[in-house]
Design an enzyme around this catalytic site. Structure first.
Site, PDB file in Angstrom:
ATOM      1  N   HIS A 183      34.395  50.424  35.763  1.00 22.42           N
ATOM      2  CA  HIS A 183      34.144  49.027  35.423  1.00 22.42           C
ATOM      3  C   HIS A 183      32.640  48.779  35.299  1.00 22.42           C
ATOM      4  O   HIS A 183      31.873  49.146  36.204  1.00 22.42           O
ATOM      5  CB  HIS A 183      34.709  48.093  36.487  1.00 22.42           C
ATOM      6  CG  HIS A 183      36.203  48.046  36.526  1.00 22.42           C
ATOM      7  ND1 HIS A 183      36.908  47.035  37.141  1.00 22.42           N
ATOM      8  CD2 HIS A 183      37.137  48.878  36.015  1.00 22.42           C
ATOM      9  CE1 HIS A 183      38.209  47.250  37.015  1.00 22.42           C
ATOM     10  NE2 HIS A 183      38.364  48.376  36.338  1.00 22.42           N
ATOM     11  N   GLU A 238      32.871  42.062  30.869  1.00 19.30           N
ATOM     12  CA  GLU A 238      33.370  43.135  31.723  1.00 19.30           C
ATOM     13  C   GLU A 238      33.950  44.227  30.826  1.00 19.30           C
ATOM     14  O   GLU A 238      34.811  43.947  29.985  1.00 19.30           O
ATOM     15  CB  GLU A 238      34.459  42.637  32.675  1.00 19.30           C
ATOM     16  CG  GLU A 238      34.958  43.749  33.599  1.00 19.30           C
ATOM     17  CD  GLU A 238      36.210  43.383  34.377  1.00 19.30           C
ATOM     18  OE1 GLU A 238      36.213  43.586  35.592  1.00 19.30           O
ATOM     19  OE2 GLU A 238      37.174  42.910  33.761  1.00 19.30           O
ATOM     20  N   SER A 261      43.219  30.625  34.166  1.00 17.36           N
ATOM     21  CA  SER A 261      42.783  31.734  35.026  1.00 17.36           C
ATOM     22  C   SER A 261      41.342  31.548  35.491  1.00 17.36           C
ATOM     23  O   SER A 261      41.006  31.867  36.643  1.00 17.36           O
ATOM     24  CB  SER A 261      42.911  33.059  34.282  1.00 17.36           C
ATOM     25  OG  SER A 261      44.252  33.347  33.967  1.00 17.36           O
ATOM     26  N   HIS A 293      50.922  46.962  36.519  1.00 14.84           N
ATOM     27  CA  HIS A 293      50.801  45.524  36.286  1.00 14.84           C
ATOM     28  C   HIS A 293      52.173  44.897  36.004  1.00 14.84           C
ATOM     29  O   HIS A 293      52.498  43.831  36.534  1.00 14.84           O
ATOM     30  CB  HIS A 293      49.862  45.268  35.109  1.00 14.84           C
ATOM     31  CG  HIS A 293      49.732  43.826  34.739  1.00 14.84           C
ATOM     32  ND1 HIS A 293      48.982  42.931  35.479  1.00 14.84           N
ATOM     33  CD2 HIS A 293      50.288  43.107  33.719  1.00 14.84           C
ATOM     34  CE1 HIS A 293      49.071  41.735  34.930  1.00 14.84           C
ATOM     35  NE2 HIS A 293      49.849  41.815  33.868  1.00 14.84           N
ATOM     36  N   ARG A 337      39.273  29.784  43.873  1.00 12.43           N
ATOM     37  CA  ARG A 337      39.363  30.774  44.951  1.00 12.43           C
ATOM     38  C   ARG A 337      37.983  31.093  45.530  1.00 12.43           C
ATOM     39  O   ARG A 337      37.836  31.368  46.713  1.00 12.43           O
ATOM     40  CB  ARG A 337      40.024  32.060  44.456  1.00 12.43           C
ATOM     41  CG  ARG A 337      41.508  31.953  44.198  1.00 12.43           C
ATOM     42  CD  ARG A 337      42.154  33.337  44.129  1.00 12.43           C
ATOM     43  NE  ARG A 337      41.543  34.197  43.133  1.00 12.43           N
ATOM     44  CZ  ARG A 337      41.942  34.279  41.869  1.00 12.43           C
ATOM     45  NH1 ARG A 337      42.943  33.519  41.438  1.00 12.43           N
ATOM     46  NH2 ARG A 337      41.342  35.112  41.035  1.00 12.43           N
TER      47      ARG A 337
END
Length: 257
Positions: free
Chosen positions: A134, A153, A63, A169, A70
């Site tokens: 967040h 995070e 990941s 999800h 990306r």
């Protein structure tokens, strides 16, 4: 390069990667310790905790590399540390919306925590109905050969928000992100229902707290409870407390004159 040199290089790379991952694990350990202390303190002084439970995770190497790709950065440990801020993640689940902001404030006030970014998806939900607070924070990790500042995070949400996010999800994973339109509408409706439930529970919480505050005024002031153990303060302790309170009031009176 001979075989021994290749082996030494492989060992060095393995050591660097292992150390790189471990500092994120240690950062999570530090934050979870802070949360445990806050939880126990609240339970001692307020007879309840704003923190229901926590869940931590480390992003998988796959990941991490996908996210770096990306973003368009070359693969290196330096680029990963600089551009991927959610390698270490901690989710804190609270009972009530107001508790989310209490926990956030308590974390942000700690002197060794640096807040890098805040995204309030409660005040500004995502279009699909997602809600959560967040935080990207930086915490020092003290190692044998120095100190490293590590990003974590932190996601803080209510039980209802967490249940909705978990279901969303699973649905997106099941349909590989190509979710039927009618299901998207149902998910948004479920998010609205979860929000309605959160606000109703918040109102009940305030009413219950008012009752508990009245009951607390009638309790024996000598009784204290720590970790489910009940202690009765001796009269000598109560005299010390009374004297300290009198001095505090007297000092305040002098300052106000």
């Amino acid at each position: 390069m001979n075989q021994m040199s290749q082996l030494d290089q492989m060992k060095r790379i393995k050591h660097e990667i292992t150390r790189f991952v471990m500092v994120y694990k240690f950062a999570l350990d530090e934050i979870e310790t802070k949360i445990d202390i806050l939880k126990e303190e609240f339970e001692a002084f307020h007879d309840y905790s704003p923190i229901e439970h926590t869940k931590s995770r480390l992003k998988s190497p796959e990941s991490i590399l996908k996210k770096l790709y990306r973003k368009g950065y070359p693969i290196s440990l330096g680029n990963i540390k600089e551009h991927i801020k959610d390698i270490a993640g901690l989710r804190i689940t609270c009972s009530f919306i107001s508790d989310i902001y209490k926990v956030s404030d308590m974390l942000q006030k700690q002197s060794d925590i640096k807040v890098l970014d805040v995204k309030d998806y409660i005040a500004n939900p995502k279009p699909n109905g997602y809600k959560s607070l967040h935080l990207i924070i930086e915490v020092p990790v003290f190692l044998s050969d120095g100190t490293e500042n590590v990003c974590v995070e932190v996601q803080i949400r209510t039980i209802a928000m967490d249940f909705w996010a978990s279901l969303e999800h699973k649905i997106f994973y099941k349909y590989n992100k190509d979710v039927p339109e009618h299901m998207l509408r149902e998910l948004k409706s479920a998010a609205d229902a979860a929000n309605h439930l959160d606000h109703k529970m918040e109102r009940l919480h305030h009413e219950i707290q008012e009752i508990k505050d009245l009951q607390a005024e009638e309790e024996d002031p000598r009784k204290i409870i720590i970790r489910d153990q009940q202690f009765m303060l001796p009269n000598a302790f109560m005299e010390i407390i009374d004297q300290a309170a009198d001095r505090f009031i007297s000092d305040n009176d002098k300052d106000n004159k």
